[in-house]
Scaffold this motif. Sequence first.
Motif, PDB file in Angstrom:
ATOM      1  N   GLU A  51       0.867  -1.173   0.000  1.00 35.95           N
ATOM      2  CA  GLU A  51       0.000   0.000   0.000  1.00 35.95           C
ATOM      3  C   GLU A  51       0.915   1.238   0.000  1.00 35.95           C
ATOM      4  OE1 GLU A  51      -0.156  -2.374   2.413  1.00 35.95           O
ATOM      5  OE2 GLU A  51      -1.881  -3.488   1.670  1.00 35.95           O
ATOM      6  N   GLY A  52       0.779   2.068  -0.979  1.00 34.42           N
ATOM      7  CA  GLY A  52       1.617   3.250  -1.088  1.00 34.42           C
ATOM      8  C   GLY A  52       2.891   3.020  -1.877  1.00 34.42           C
ATOM      9  N   LEU A  53       3.052   1.819  -2.453  1.00 33.08           N
ATOM     10  CA  LEU A  53       4.279   1.502  -3.197  1.00 33.08           C
ATOM     11  C   LEU A  53       4.462   2.399  -4.421  1.00 33.08           C
ATOM     12  CD1 LEU A  53       6.738  -0.426  -3.482  1.00 33.08           C
ATOM     13  CD2 LEU A  53       5.278  -1.854  -4.923  1.00 33.08           C
ATOM     14  N   ILE A  54       3.388   2.628  -5.159  1.00 33.10           N
ATOM     15  CA  ILE A  54       3.488   3.445  -6.375  1.00 33.10           C
ATOM     16  C   ILE A  54       3.908   4.874  -6.015  1.00 33.10           C
ATOM     17  CG2 ILE A  54       2.169   4.443  -8.298  1.00 33.10           C
ATOM     18  CD1 ILE A  54       2.767   1.493  -8.656  1.00 33.10           C
ATOM     19  N   GLU A  55       3.324   5.416  -4.968  1.00 31.16           N
ATOM     20  CA  GLU A  55       3.674   6.782  -4.566  1.00 31.16           C
ATOM     21  C   GLU A  55       5.140   6.850  -4.120  1.00 31.16           C
ATOM     22  OE1 GLU A  55       1.021   5.092  -3.443  1.00 31.16           O
ATOM     23  OE2 GLU A  55      -0.596   6.148  -4.480  1.00 31.16           O
ATOM     24  N   LEU A  56       5.587   5.837  -3.381  1.00 35.35           N
ATOM     25  CA  LEU A  56       6.981   5.796  -2.925  1.00 35.35           C
ATOM     26  C   LEU A  56       7.944   5.721  -4.108  1.00 35.35           C
ATOM     27  CD1 LEU A  56       9.179   5.455  -0.720  1.00 35.35           C
ATOM     28  CD2 LEU A  56       8.736   2.985  -0.859  1.00 35.35           C
ATOM     29  N   LEU A  57       7.688   4.822  -5.042  1.00 40.49           N
ATOM     30  CA  LEU A  57       8.591   4.654  -6.176  1.00 40.49           C
ATOM     31  C   LEU A  57       8.554   5.860  -7.109  1.00 40.49           C
ATOM     32  CD1 LEU A  57       8.096   0.856  -6.940  1.00 40.49           C
ATOM     33  CD2 LEU A  57       9.934   1.960  -5.658  1.00 40.49           C
ATOM     34  N   THR A  58       7.394   6.470  -7.248  1.00 41.34           N
ATOM     35  CA  THR A  58       7.309   7.691  -8.062  1.00 41.34           C
ATOM     36  C   THR A  58       8.129   8.806  -7.422  1.00 41.34           C
ATOM     37  OG1 THR A  58       5.120   7.044  -8.835  1.00 41.34           O
ATOM     38  CG2 THR A  58       5.724   9.365  -9.080  1.00 41.34           C
ATOM     39  N   TYR A  59       8.058   8.916  -6.098  1.00 39.16           N
ATOM     40  CA  TYR A  59       8.866   9.908  -5.379  1.00 39.16           C
ATOM     41  C   TYR A  59      10.361   9.637  -5.588  1.00 39.16           C
ATOM     42  CZ  TYR A  59      10.910  12.448  -1.438  1.00 39.16           C
ATOM     43  OH  TYR A  59      11.678  13.262  -0.665  1.00 39.16           O
ATOM     44  N   LEU A  60      10.756   8.359  -5.486  1.00 43.10           N
ATOM     45  CA  LEU A  60      12.168   8.016  -5.672  1.00 43.10           C
ATOM     46  C   LEU A  60      12.641   8.364  -7.084  1.00 43.10           C
ATOM     47  CD1 LEU A  60      12.257   4.587  -3.823  1.00 43.10           C
ATOM     48  CD2 LEU A  60      13.404   6.694  -3.124  1.00 43.10           C
ATOM     49  N   ARG A  61      11.763   8.239  -8.049  1.00 40.79           N
ATOM     50  CA  ARG A  61      12.131   8.584  -9.423  1.00 40.79           C
ATOM     51  C   ARG A  61      12.195  10.095  -9.634  1.00 40.79           C
ATOM     52  NH1 ARG A  61       7.660   7.832 -13.757  1.00 40.79           N
ATOM     53  NH2 ARG A  61       7.052   9.691 -12.648  1.00 40.79           N
ATOM     54  N   ASP A  62      11.275  10.842  -9.027  1.00 42.60           N
ATOM     55  CA  ASP A  62      11.127  12.265  -9.348  1.00 42.60           C
ATOM     56  C   ASP A  62      11.852  13.215  -8.415  1.00 42.60           C
ATOM     57  OD1 ASP A  62       9.543  11.409 -11.421  1.00 42.60           O
ATOM     58  OD2 ASP A  62       7.659  11.791 -10.370  1.00 42.60           O
ATOM     59  N   GLU A  63      12.182  12.806  -7.191  1.00 40.12           N
ATOM     60  CA  GLU A  63      12.844  13.700  -6.249  1.00 40.12           C
ATOM     61  C   GLU A  63      14.246  14.064  -6.771  1.00 40.12           C
ATOM     62  OE1 GLU A  63      12.192  15.403  -3.521  1.00 40.12           O
ATOM     63  OE2 GLU A  63      14.294  15.967  -3.332  1.00 40.12           O
ATOM     64  N   PRO A  64      14.531  15.359  -6.914  1.00 40.40           N
ATOM     65  CA  PRO A  64      15.827  15.760  -7.482  1.00 40.40           C
ATOM     66  C   PRO A  64      17.037  15.261  -6.688  1.00 40.40           C
ATOM     67  CG  PRO A  64      14.309  17.603  -7.478  1.00 40.40           C
ATOM     68  CD  PRO A  64      13.641  16.501  -6.736  1.00 40.40           C
ATOM     69  N   LYS A  65      16.919  15.108  -5.375  1.00 41.03           N
ATOM     70  CA  LYS A  65      18.050  14.613  -4.577  1.00 41.03           C
ATOM     71  C   LYS A  65      18.287  13.114  -4.757  1.00 41.03           C
ATOM     72  CE  LYS A  65      17.539  17.999  -0.900  1.00 41.03           C
ATOM     73  NZ  LYS A  65      17.160  18.197   0.514  1.00 41.03           N
ATOM     74  N   LEU A  66      17.294  12.417  -5.254  1.00 39.18           N
ATOM     75  CA  LEU A  66      17.403  10.960  -5.414  1.00 39.18           C
ATOM     76  C   LEU A  66      17.482  10.560  -6.881  1.00 39.18           C
ATOM     77  CD1 LEU A  66      14.826   9.979  -2.664  1.00 39.18           C
ATOM     78  CD2 LEU A  66      17.317   9.996  -2.485  1.00 39.18           C
ATOM     79  N   ARG A  67      16.468  10.930  -7.646  1.00 36.13           N
ATOM     80  CA  ARG A  67      16.410  10.748  -9.104  1.00 36.13           C
ATOM     81  C   ARG A  67      16.770   9.322  -9.560  1.00 36.13           C
ATOM     82  NH1 ARG A  67      13.714  14.432 -11.617  1.00 36.13           N
ATOM     83  NH2 ARG A  67      15.055  16.169 -11.188  1.00 36.13           N
TER      84      ARG A  67
END
Length: 169
Positions: A51-67
């Motif tokens: 639950e919340g996996l898609i939001e977590l992975l999208t954040y990991l892809r889009d966050e400029p510090k992580l990308r």
Amino acid sequence: MSETTEQASVATAPRSSVRYADASLLRTNFADTVVGITEAIGEITVVAKREGLIELLTYLRDEPKLRFNYLSDIGGLDLGEFAAPRFALAYQLYSLEHNHRLRVKVFVEEDDATVPSVVSVWKTANWLEREIYDMFGVNFENHPDLRRILMPADYEGYPLRKDFPIKGY
């Protein structure tokens, strides 16, 4: 310094020497999804709920510090028919921009072996998820074409499950 020398020094300049991402942001931003963060042998693993996996992975892809713009693999694992939860999925992420890695693990029970598809986040997940479905029987919700990829379409069973018979099948 000549222009050619400057271009060469930029081209050969080392990227960040930190190979693994700072995952501390995830603990606060995704407190309901992230179960734990561990480091072993210099590798960071984030254990998350489905639950919340898609939001977590999208954040990991889009966050400029992580990308994490590259999903290098999704691995399936059968922990055994007596284990609870029985299955684990490991998403191997890599940032081409920051040269760091991260693993995200999700555990699922045998009687509800379903996780959301991440094809909407990384298109390369398409065949990786199909392979896990084919070998372990884990279903991916909202996958655009979830069908067998390695075994014949009429094949019964999942060959990489630990209870799969080795002989006489």
